[in-house]
Design a protein around this motif. Structure first.
Motif, PDB file in Angstrom:
ATOM      1  N   GLU A   5      51.231  46.055  28.085  1.00 50.56           N
ATOM      2  CA  GLU A   5      50.466  46.783  26.917  1.00 50.56           C
ATOM      3  C   GLU A   5      50.858  46.379  25.705  1.00 50.56           C
ATOM      4  O   GLU A   5      50.284  46.409  24.548  1.00 50.56           O
ATOM      5  N   ALA A  20      40.385  36.416  27.028  1.00 50.44           N
ATOM      6  CA  ALA A  20      40.780  37.949  27.635  1.00 50.44           C
ATOM      7  C   ALA A  20      41.983  38.541  26.971  1.00 50.44           C
ATOM      8  O   ALA A  20      42.736  37.826  26.196  1.00 50.44           O
ATOM      9  N   ASP A  21      42.235  39.720  27.015  1.00 42.60           N
ATOM     10  CA  ASP A  21      43.407  39.964  26.419  1.00 42.60           C
ATOM     11  C   ASP A  21      44.494  40.279  27.559  1.00 42.60           C
ATOM     12  O   ASP A  21      43.950  40.020  28.737  1.00 42.60           O
ATOM     13  N   SER A  24      43.715  42.791  30.782  1.00 40.77           N
ATOM     14  CA  SER A  24      42.812  42.379  31.708  1.00 40.77           C
ATOM     15  C   SER A  24      43.108  41.089  32.569  1.00 40.77           C
ATOM     16  O   SER A  24      42.976  40.860  33.786  1.00 40.77           O
ATOM     17  N   GLY A  27      45.699  41.838  35.291  1.00 38.72           N
ATOM     18  CA  GLY A  27      45.007  42.788  36.390  1.00 38.72           C
ATOM     19  C   GLY A  27      44.569  42.037  37.739  1.00 38.72           C
ATOM     20  O   GLY A  27      44.768  40.751  37.787  1.00 38.72           O
ATOM     21  N   GLY A  29      41.965  40.642  40.670  1.00 41.02           N
ATOM     22  CA  GLY A  29      40.736  39.752  40.874  1.00 41.02           C
ATOM     23  C   GLY A  29      40.594  39.188  42.185  1.00 41.02           C
ATOM     24  O   GLY A  29      41.284  39.729  42.978  1.00 41.02           O
ATOM     25  N   ARG A 142      32.446  41.469  36.912  1.00 39.09           N
ATOM     26  CA  ARG A 142      33.436  42.551  36.609  1.00 39.09           C
ATOM     27  C   ARG A 142      34.785  42.357  37.767  1.00 39.09           C
ATOM     28  O   ARG A 142      35.637  42.764  37.339  1.00 39.09           O
ATOM     29  N   ASN A 145      39.120  37.998  38.059  1.00 39.19           N
ATOM     30  CA  ASN A 145      40.233  38.106  36.671  1.00 39.19           C
ATOM     31  C   ASN A 145      39.632  36.854  35.683  1.00 39.19           C
ATOM     32  O   ASN A 145      39.528  35.871  36.227  1.00 39.19           O
ATOM     33  N   PRO A 146      39.614  37.382  34.581  1.00 41.10           N
ATOM     34  CA  PRO A 146      39.041  36.605  33.539  1.00 41.10           C
ATOM     35  C   PRO A 146      39.833  35.473  33.108  1.00 41.10           C
ATOM     36  O   PRO A 146      39.235  34.432  32.606  1.00 41.10           O
TER      37      PRO A 146
END
Length: 482
Positions: A5, A20-21, A24, A27, A29, A142, A145-146
């Motif tokens: 973060e 992406a940040d 995300s 995260g 996927g 959604r 994973n980006p």
């Protein structure tokens, strides 16, 4: 994850190429195997949508729906290509894309294919199938994973945009077609088929399947072209546009009218190509018709869409001049009807190529572009510019997928010519049977154009009358001249 973060890029520059940040990207996927399973379901759905558009295009009477099916077949073919390529990148050769992912999903699309009316077909496609596909795309967007799945997400963005457009067109079309008594019960049954398949993407829990309604007796393909009330005399072959265009005695400005007719008349090419493609892709045990690579179907579907665009270019041209073309022009379907009913798919392809390569001659597409340029009509010049560019592409498609099957171009041309010789266009019998008046509609179109210009018609131009049937030999010479 607590540490991610607070992670920052240097000087606040956009991190991770802007896709992406950090939270995300760090995260969860989908795994490769899970992603491939979903992509294969999306591929199957796209392929069935493509086939359904092809299967129903020719026999659909409404011109606007023919054009919509042409466009959506093309979009679906592009989606299929993207999905195939992405699956191939994910450790999955052989692809296994020919496998049916779920029997209930197959029955779902079979029901839509067999819908007995245009209204029900549109309801099945645009109220149930395409929204379900759209929801599956959004769910996968959604769940991916980006960063890890960036290539897949790029593919999904294309599908997302196109599907929104397709669904909106279907919604507008359904709004003007009268509802039918069986519509709502059947749409609920379609939803039940999707539930039985565990949803379109297979992420749901399967439920019990309903009984087939329209697909119970199978689907019977109809290759005979149908037209709506704006085509009251589709057997009419009373005007030979090419003869008029190539005659130096006629003014260029009036030749534009014939060019617009030629473009609008290209509605018969999607009608023929749809039958060719559908019969090839569904052929079983027929080496002449089946067994083509997907790249063939993609290229040919692009050509089908181009021909539909050309027809609409002609329609727009008449509208731009203020001419209500159904009141003055007879757009025949004798070419598509003859080829569809009298030739095999391979023979139809041969005739298509034989004509297309003739259009590249000195009396072909360059000539029509020059005519548009010299007319002073910027729109005529524009559409002929793009029509010419499209035909160059189509000539390449023909070389890749038709000529390549022959020892040389000469043999390919001889076979195409021989196939065209098989097609019987008996306009005298059609007239005797009351199917056509076979009248010369040119004077009415010409007089209307003169009226809109505020001019008196030239009697010599007004009297033009050369029958297509009477000059077929000359048309064949023109087509073969390249």
């Amino acid at each position: 994850m607590d540490h991610i973060e607070g992670y920052r890029s240097l000087k606040g520059l956009p991190a991770l190429a802007g896709i992406a940040d950090f939270p995300s990207a760090a995260g969860p996927g989908l795994s490769v195997d899970a992603a491939v399973l979903r992509l294969k379901r999306l591929h199957y759905a796209s392929q069935r949508l493509w086939q359904t558009c092809l299967a129903r295009l020719t026999s659909e009477p409404l011109y606007e729906l023919k054009m919509g099916f042409s466009y959506h077949a093309y979009l679906a073919a592009e989606h299929i290509t993207l999905l195939r390529e992405r699956v191939a990148e994910m450790r999955h050769p052989p692809l296994g894309l020919d496998k049916i992912p779920d029997p209930a999903l197959e029955s779902f699309f079979d029901e839509i294919l067999a819908a007995p009316t245009s209204r029900l077909l549109l309801g099945g496609l645009y109220q149930v199938a395409l929204p379900a596909l759209f929801s599956a795309v959004e769910a996968m967007q959604r769940d991916c994973n980006p960063l890890a799945e960036a290539p897949t997400l790029r593919v999904l963005r294309t599908l997302h945009t196109d599907l929104l457009e397709m669904i909106a067109w279907g919604k507008e079309s359904l709004a003007v077609l009268p509802a039918e008594p069986e519509e709502m019960p059947w749409l609920h049954e379609l939803a039940a088929w999707l539930d039985a398949a565990g949803s379109l993407d297979g992420t749901g829990a399967p439920s019990s399947a309903p009984h087939p309604r329209y697909a119970a007796n199978g689907f019977r393909y109809d290759r005979t072209p149908q037209r709506d009330e704006r085509f009251p005399d589709p057997y009419n072959m009373g005007v030979h546009a090419e003869e008029f265009l190539y005659d130096p005695a006629f003014p260029v400005r009036d030749k534009v009218l014939m060019m617009l007719f030629k473009r609008l008349r290209e509605i018969d090419v999607p009608e023929m190509m749809a039958s060719l493609l559908y019969e090839m892709v569904t052929a079983t045990g027929d080496e002449e018709a089946g067994g083509k690579k997907w790249a063939f179907y993609r290229d040919m579907t692009r050509q089908l869409w181009d021909e539909a665009r050309h027809a609409m270019m002609g329609e727009v041209g008449f509208a731009r001049l203020g001419i209500d073309w159904p009141n003055f022009v007879c757009v025949n379907f004798t070419w598509s009807k003859g080829l569809n009913e009298q030739l095999t798919p391979r023979e139809r392809h041969a005739v298509l190529w034989f004509i297309e390569q003739g259009l590249m001659s000195k009396t072909g597409k360059r000539f029509e572009w020059e005519l548009g340029r010299d007319s002073g009509d910027a729109y005529a010049e524009l559409i002929q510019d793009y029509d010419w560019a499209d035909e160059v592409l189509h000539a390449r498609i023909g070389r890749d997928w038709y000529v390549a099957g022959f020892p040389d171009v000469k043999t390919a041309a001889e076979y195409g010519s021989a196939c065209w010789d098989k097609v019987v266009a008996d306009w005298e019998q059609w007239r005797n049977d009351g199917l056509t008046r076979h009248f010369n509609w040119w004077p009415g179109l010409y007089r209307e154009a003169c009226r809109l210009r505020g001019e008196e018609p030239d009697p010599e131009i007004e009297r033009y009358s050369v029958s297509y049937a009477e000059t077929r030999a000359d048309l064949r010479r023109i087509a073969a001249s390249g």
